[in-house]
Design a protein around this motif. Structure first.
Motif, PDB file in Angstrom:
ATOM      1  N   TYR A   1       0.780  -1.228   0.057  1.00 48.15           N
ATOM      2  CA  TYR A   1      -0.195   0.063   0.038  1.00 48.15           C
ATOM      3  C   TYR A   1       0.854   1.252   0.050  1.00 48.15           C
ATOM      4  O   TYR A   1       2.003   1.057   0.180  1.00 48.15           O
TER       5      TYR A   1
ATOM      6  N   ARG B   1      -6.471  -0.197   4.039  1.00 50.20           N
ATOM      7  CA  ARG B   1      -6.319   1.052   4.458  1.00 50.20           C
ATOM      8  C   ARG B   1      -6.548   1.795   3.202  1.00 50.20           C
ATOM      9  O   ARG B   1      -6.620   1.453   2.095  1.00 50.20           O
TER      10      ARG B   1
ATOM     11  N   ASP C   1      -2.183   5.824   5.419  1.00 53.83           N
ATOM     12  CA  ASP C   1      -1.697   4.512   5.438  1.00 53.83           C
ATOM     13  C   ASP C   1      -2.361   4.036   6.595  1.00 53.83           C
ATOM     14  O   ASP C   1      -2.258   2.657   7.058  1.00 53.83           O
ATOM     15  N   ASN C   2      -2.761   4.795   7.515  1.00 61.03           N
ATOM     16  CA  ASN C   2      -2.981   4.466   8.912  1.00 61.03           C
ATOM     17  C   ASN C   2      -4.650   4.723   9.047  1.00 61.03           C
ATOM     18  O   ASN C   2      -5.000   4.868  10.246  1.00 61.03           O
TER      19      ASN C   2
ATOM     20  N   ASP D   1      -2.956   0.990  13.714  1.00 65.45           N
ATOM     21  CA  ASP D   1      -1.805   1.169  13.956  1.00 65.45           C
ATOM     22  C   ASP D   1      -1.546   2.382  15.050  1.00 65.45           C
ATOM     23  O   ASP D   1      -1.113   3.523  15.068  1.00 65.45           O
TER      24      ASP D   1
HETATM   25 MG    MG Z   1       1.155   2.509   9.655  1.00 58.83          MG
END
Ligand code: MG
Ligand code: AMP
Length: 531
Positions: free
Chosen positions: A94, A207, A277-278, A287
């Motif tokens: 990702y 994500r 991405d979180n 995360d």
């Molecule tokens: Mg992360």
């Protein structure tokens, strides 16, 4: 031990692995991975691993007898040393926007997915080891995790679940028996720290950044494949994928994200690294890194030292940042929809839904039946201002507020003395005390018009205002004890945080205000991304 609840009875159905394109290259060097949703990679074995803690609730949820968690075999499996039949390990590919900038390919740099269990209730649970060695996405880093950050993730994700905040879960926390080198303050002073592996669990770890990456590379056929897969498994109620369904799907992500952020705001959680991405596609907290809990109510507080300059991820910024992140997701799926208007209106709706949810949440925190614009708009604003102006512990404030008896003939000095234990200052400045007293009398008047008994209100407030949260300094104490070899505090915190809304006899120390020593201490008030 009944065989049907044993580790070997876990049923795997690895949909992500089986349905999405795999990286054809089999080597574990850090590299650019093209046109694939994941790379096959085995976790690193840790033959000297040992169990630190496990979640009984999560084991039961998976259909696993908790006794299994205490076996050597469990330690072997969840340290990545032994694979169960049916496990097909991989690291996902990702990308993401970090601190507002496109960062390109990121991926699971130290997380390895083991497979998806279908529980006896029919729920899909993906199992993922974090800290189990390098993957093609490790870039310049080592793929490991240290004990301190693993304790924080393990304890907090389970605590969030019990607070009723959507979150990824954690099954186990193991020490690897090896050391990891970290420069905790990024000041050139590295030291060796104990390594650890957490087994995280969620229906899916997809994500926003999974979608962003393929669109950024003009591989929208893969974006589509991933989106169709996501809808098929996690949004079945939307039906067969089509442009309309994609729009509805995006609307749902906006709604679940609005709910997530409202819940963070309710309990005083600051994620600290809200990069795209979180951001979970299922609206889960994901995360756990340099997150923190608001102690004194400071809307501009960020626990993350890397964020200290811009305060992009401060407590009060979270709703707005979530919307910015949703915009990036909208851009990623736009080529599949080509209807900017529909996506824009979903984003506007996010804001509307969040504002309503925030008011309802604040109403419930204050024990009110419903939000009444005429009185409550100002009441809430004044409250936030007062909490900020006088250093006040957010968690304790709402618990003490529930103790007010509104027929105490409304002696404001008496009311003030009831909430006094929530203040960090010994003596409140006279003008601030006056402001708080004014607010308290307005609040009491408002409660009278709401017409609940004191007891009913107290119960309602205490069901949404936790007494026990994983205070930053408590996590730090548990870490220091664990590093010295004792896991007692981890286990005690784990138990207390299972019932965060109920007063627990003998557990008063876990509901105390941050002590002075913790105010400026690394780990207890400031955290770096080094983990
Ligand atoms: Mg992360
Ligand atoms: P984070 O901000 O912690 O979510 O991490 C951002 C990216 O860095 C993700 O792709 C992580 O997998 C990767 N990452 C973080 N720490 C490490 C590590 N110690 N080894 C390898 N990759 C890492």
């Amino acid at each position: 031990m009944s065989a049907i609840y044993s580790l070997d009875a876990l049923k795997f159905d690895n949909s992500f692995y089986n349905q999405l394109p795999a990286d054809p290259v089999i080597n574990n060097n850090s590299r650019h991975v093209n046109a694939a949703c994941y790379s096959k990679v085995n976790p690193m074995p840790f033959p000297k691993a040992s169990l630190v803690a496990y979640s009984r609730d999560m084991a039961l949820e998976l259909g696993l007898n908790p006794m299994e968690c205490m076996t050597q075999r469990f330690t072997e499996i969840f340290s990545g040393t032994l694979l169960l039949k049916g496990m097909q390990p991989f690291a996902a590919c990702y990308g993401g926007h970090q601190f507002g900038n496109w960062a390109g390919q990121l991926g699971d740099g130290r997380a390895i997915n083991l497979g998806e269990v279908i529980s006896k209730k029919g729920q899909r649970w993906a199992l993922q080891l974090k800290g189990s060695g390098p993957t093609p996405y490790s870039r310049h880093a080592d793929g490991f995790a240290v004990l301190r950050s693993s304790i924080r993730e393990f304890l907090c994700s389970e605590a969030m679940h019990h607070l009723r905040v959507p979150t990824t879960r954690a099954l186990s926390l193991l020490r690897t028996g090896t050391q990891v080198e970290r420069d905790m303050f990024y000041n050139g002073q590295s030291k060796m720290e104990p390594g650890a592996v957490v087994c995280r669990v969620a229906p899916s770890f997809i994500r926003f950044g999974n979608f962003e990456l393929f669109t950024s590379r003009n591989q929208t056929d893969i974006t589509k494949q991933l989106l169709d897969y996501t809808i098929e498994h996690f949004f079945q109620h939307l039906g067969k994928p089509s442009k309309e369904v994609y729009i509805q799907w995006f609307n749902e992500i906006c709604l679940s994200t609005a709910r997530l952020i409202t819940e963070w705001m309710r309990v005083g959680f600051v994620h600290g690294v809200m990069n795209t991405d979180n951001m979970s596609i299922l609206g889960l907290t994901i995360d756990y890194g340099p997150y923190g809990w608001l102690e004194d109510y400071d809307p501009h507080w960020t626990p993350n030292t890397t964020d200290a300059g811009g305060r992009r991820y401060a407590y009060a910024k979270q709703p707005e940042i979530a919307q910015w992140n949703l915009l990036q997701l909208a851009n990623a799926i736009y080529p599949l929809i080509e209807d900017a208007q529909a996506l824009e209106s979903a984003l506007e709706n996010y804001k509307k839904v969040y504002d309503i949810a925030w008011r309802d949440m604040m109403s419930s925190k204050l024990g009110l039946n419903t939000f009444t614009q005429a009185s409550d708009e100002v009441l809430f604003q004044d409250l936030v201002r007062n909490l900020k102006n006088t250093e006040t512990d957010m968690t304790l404030f709402f618990r003490h507020l529930s103790e007010l008896e509104i027929n105490m003939n409304t002696n404001v000095d008496q009311l003030l003395s009831m909430i006094k234990p929530a203040f960090y200052v010994e003596e409140i400045a006279a003008d601030e005390a006056d402001n708080i007293k004014t607010w308290l009398s307005q609040y009491v008047e408002r409660l009278k018009s709401d017409g609940k008994t004191d007891e009913a209100r107290r119960q309602q407030m205490n069901s949404v205002n936790p007494l026990y949260v994983l205070r930053n300094y408590l996590a730090q104490e548990a870490i220091e004890q664990a590093e010295a070899g004792s896991y007692t505090m981890i286990h005690e915190l784990q138990e207390v945080l299972k019932n965060p809304y109920e007063e627990q006899v003998g557990k008063e120390r876990f509901a105390e205000k941050r002590p002075d020593w913790a105010k400026q201490k690394a780990g207890a008030s400031m955290l770096s991304c080094s983990s």
